[in-house]
Enzyme design. Structure first.
Site, PDB file in Angstrom:
ATOM      1  N   TYR A 157       0.857  -1.199   0.000  1.00 51.51           N
ATOM      2  CA  TYR A 157       0.000   0.000   0.000  1.00 51.51           C
ATOM      3  C   TYR A 157       0.891   1.247   0.000  1.00 51.51           C
ATOM      4  O   TYR A 157       0.701   2.166  -0.818  1.00 51.51           O
ATOM      5  CB  TYR A 157      -0.911  -0.007   1.246  1.00 51.51           C
ATOM      6  N   ALA A 159       3.937   1.566  -0.961  1.00 46.74           N
ATOM      7  CA  ALA A 159       4.687   1.709  -2.219  1.00 46.74           C
ATOM      8  C   ALA A 159       3.797   2.339  -3.298  1.00 46.74           C
ATOM      9  O   ALA A 159       4.268   3.160  -4.095  1.00 46.74           O
ATOM     10  CB  ALA A 159       5.202   0.352  -2.680  1.00 46.74           C
TER      11      ALA A 159
HETATM   12  N1  LIG Z   1      -9.181   7.411   5.282  1.00 46.57           N
HETATM   13  C1  LIG Z   1      -7.888   7.497   5.550  1.00 46.57           C
HETATM   14  O1  LIG Z   1      -7.480   7.517   6.717  1.00 46.57           O
HETATM   15  C2  LIG Z   1      -6.890   7.571   4.435  1.00 46.57           C
HETATM   16  C3  LIG Z   1      -5.551   7.688   4.785  1.00 46.57           C
HETATM   17  C4  LIG Z   1      -4.609   7.808   3.785  1.00 46.57           C
HETATM   18  C5  LIG Z   1      -4.985   7.817   2.463  1.00 46.57           C
HETATM   19  N2  LIG Z   1      -6.299   7.681   2.135  1.00 46.57           N
HETATM   20  C6  LIG Z   1      -6.624   7.657   0.714  1.00 46.57           C
HETATM   21  O2  LIG Z   1      -7.718   8.526   0.451  1.00 46.57           O
HETATM   22  C7  LIG Z   1      -8.510   7.997  -0.616  1.00 46.57           C
HETATM   23  C8  LIG Z   1      -9.971   7.885  -0.177  1.00 46.57           C
HETATM   24  O3  LIG Z   1     -10.030   7.032   0.938  1.00 46.57           O
HETATM   25  P1  LIG Z   1     -11.322   6.838   1.845  1.00 46.57           P
HETATM   26  O4  LIG Z   1     -10.845   6.746   3.232  1.00 46.57           O
HETATM   27  O5  LIG Z   1     -12.385   7.812   1.499  1.00 46.57           O
HETATM   28  O6  LIG Z   1     -11.743   5.355   1.373  1.00 46.57           O
HETATM   29  P2  LIG Z   1     -13.176   4.639   1.265  1.00 46.57           P
HETATM   30  O7  LIG Z   1     -12.887   3.175   1.186  1.00 46.57           O
HETATM   31  O8  LIG Z   1     -14.082   5.113   2.329  1.00 46.57           O
HETATM   32  O9  LIG Z   1     -13.716   5.136  -0.160  1.00 46.57           O
HETATM   33  C9  LIG Z   1     -13.048   4.773  -1.336  1.00 46.57           C
HETATM   34  C10 LIG Z   1     -13.996   4.860  -2.512  1.00 46.57           C
HETATM   35  O10 LIG Z   1     -13.268   4.438  -3.681  1.00 46.57           O
HETATM   36  C11 LIG Z   1     -14.084   3.529  -4.428  1.00 46.57           C
HETATM   37  N3  LIG Z   1     -13.251   2.616  -5.198  1.00 46.57           N
HETATM   38  C12 LIG Z   1     -12.477   1.588  -4.759  1.00 46.57           C
HETATM   39  N4  LIG Z   1     -11.921   0.958  -5.798  1.00 46.57           N
HETATM   40  C13 LIG Z   1     -12.318   1.611  -6.914  1.00 46.57           C
HETATM   41  C14 LIG Z   1     -12.078   1.457  -8.298  1.00 46.57           C
HETATM   42  N5  LIG Z   1     -11.316   0.442  -8.754  1.00 46.57           N
HETATM   43  N6  LIG Z   1     -12.613   2.328  -9.154  1.00 46.57           N
HETATM   44  C15 LIG Z   1     -13.418   3.341  -8.718  1.00 46.57           C
HETATM   45  N7  LIG Z   1     -13.720   3.515  -7.424  1.00 46.57           N
HETATM   46  C16 LIG Z   1     -13.171   2.678  -6.539  1.00 46.57           C
HETATM   47  C17 LIG Z   1     -14.911   2.790  -3.380  1.00 46.57           C
HETATM   48  O11 LIG Z   1     -16.067   2.214  -3.967  1.00 46.57           O
HETATM   49  C18 LIG Z   1     -15.193   3.910  -2.390  1.00 46.57           C
HETATM   50  O12 LIG Z   1     -16.371   4.602  -2.724  1.00 46.57           O
HETATM   51  C19 LIG Z   1      -7.892   6.643  -0.982  1.00 46.57           C
HETATM   52  O13 LIG Z   1      -7.033   6.802  -2.087  1.00 46.57           O
HETATM   53  C20 LIG Z   1      -7.082   6.294   0.250  1.00 46.57           C
HETATM   54  O14 LIG Z   1      -5.993   5.436  -0.045  1.00 46.57           O
HETATM   55  C21 LIG Z   1      -7.264   7.564   3.087  1.00 46.57           C
END
Ligand SMILES: NC(=O)c1ccc[n+]([C@@H]2O[C@H](COP(=O)([O-])OP(=O)(O)OC[C@H]3O[C@@H](n4cnc5c(N)ncnc54)[C@H](O)[C@@H]3O)[C@@H](O)[C@H]2O)c1
Length: 268
Positions: A157, A159
């Protein structure tokens, strides 16, 4: 289409829940038309409906960012409907924790395909539309603190997110001639369905890593995106800004809280 009268347009991937949904609604509330893209159409539709209730135009589209053909079709539909893109947010992501020695090929491919190649797939289509803008635009990528400070079980993740960090810098240089700036946000623990289980399972251990001693909210990330999209950041490109309450900036942030607690008790 009359360019002067039309609302600015934001496209958000992974807009069905969590951070992507918050960004979509924050911009909708401030006059942006929204294209809400998600693998989960039902959730994308719900986000678009809420955006419309805020008085703007919204389009929900099923879009798996790993599917090149579907991505192409989706951006054609966005172009047909809105005729432009001002802000592209590459937010869709997945989170899998597994030791490197245990990693399955399936999980490894999934992380790379969604978190890294997904950013490439949607950026490539968005740039084709955005470079027609007279006033450029803004591409915003989802990074993570784990792309900079890796953790046990989160090597792959991390990376992928380190890769997004590098792509952001290169894209910023490649898009500068079009007036398109490219930046990113790096959350630590932001309360969304992705990480809610971590907050439930070990809240104190996680809070001990955060100087501000609070978990993040999706709206805080949306505010940072607003800054990236606006001319407040007109001379900022290629950066990745943490939105994490200072997480891991020092080794033992909880020491400050312990000291202040002691001082307050002593002064009673
Ligand atoms: N929440 C955190 O603490 C956190 C921390 C660091 C980074 N992030 C990053 O922020 C971004 C959003 O995270 P979040 O916490 O809202 O996650 P989440 O899981 O709540 O929401 C992610 C959304 O992306 C959609 N998704 C997943 N795979 C997909 C695909 N192949 N095509 C299209 N849509 C897809 C899901 O259906 C979901 O609606 C992500 O890139 C995550 O890695 C989040």
């Amino acid at each position: 289409m009359n360019e002067e009268k039309s609302n600015p347009v934001i496209v958000v991937t992974g807009a069905g829940q969590g951070i992507g949904k918050a960004i979509s609604l924050y911009f909708a509330e401030r006059g942006y038309d929204v294209a809400a893209l998600d693998k989960n159409l039902e959730n994308a539709l719900a986000t678009a409906k809420e955006a419309e209730e805020l008085g703007t135009k919204a389009l929900a589209l099923e879009c798996d960012v790993t599917n090149r053909d579907q991505v192409k079709d989706v951006y054609k539909k966005i172009d047909d409907e809105f005729g432009k893109i001002d802000v592209q947010v590459n937010n869709a992501g997945i989170f899998i924790r597994e030791r490197i020695e245990d990693f399955t090929d399936k999980n490894c491919d999934a992380l790379i395909d969604v978190n890294l190649k997904g950013v490439l797939n949607t950026s490539r289509e968005a740039i084709k539309i955005m470079k027609r803008n007279e006033n450029g635009g803004s591409i915003i990528n989802a990074h993570s603190i784990l792309g900079q400070f890796p953790d046990f079980g989160l090597g792959i993740y991390g990376a992928t997110k380190a890769g997004v960090r590098l792509l952001t810098r290169v894209l910023a240089a490649e898009c500068a001639p079009y007036g398109i700036r490219v930046n990113g946000y790096a959350p630590s623990v932001t309360d969304t369905p992705m990480v809610h289980h971590i907050i439930e399972e070990r809240p104190d251990a996680k809070l001990d890593q955060i100087p501000m001693r609070e978990f993040g909210t999706p709206e805080q990330i949306a505010k940072l995106c607003w800054f990236f999209a606006s001319d407040l950041s007109e001379y900022t490109t290629g950066v990745n800004v943490p939105c994490d309450g200072g997480t891991w900036d020092v080794q033992r942030p909880f020491m400050a809280w312990n000291e202040v607690k002691k001082e307050r008790e002593e002064s009673k």
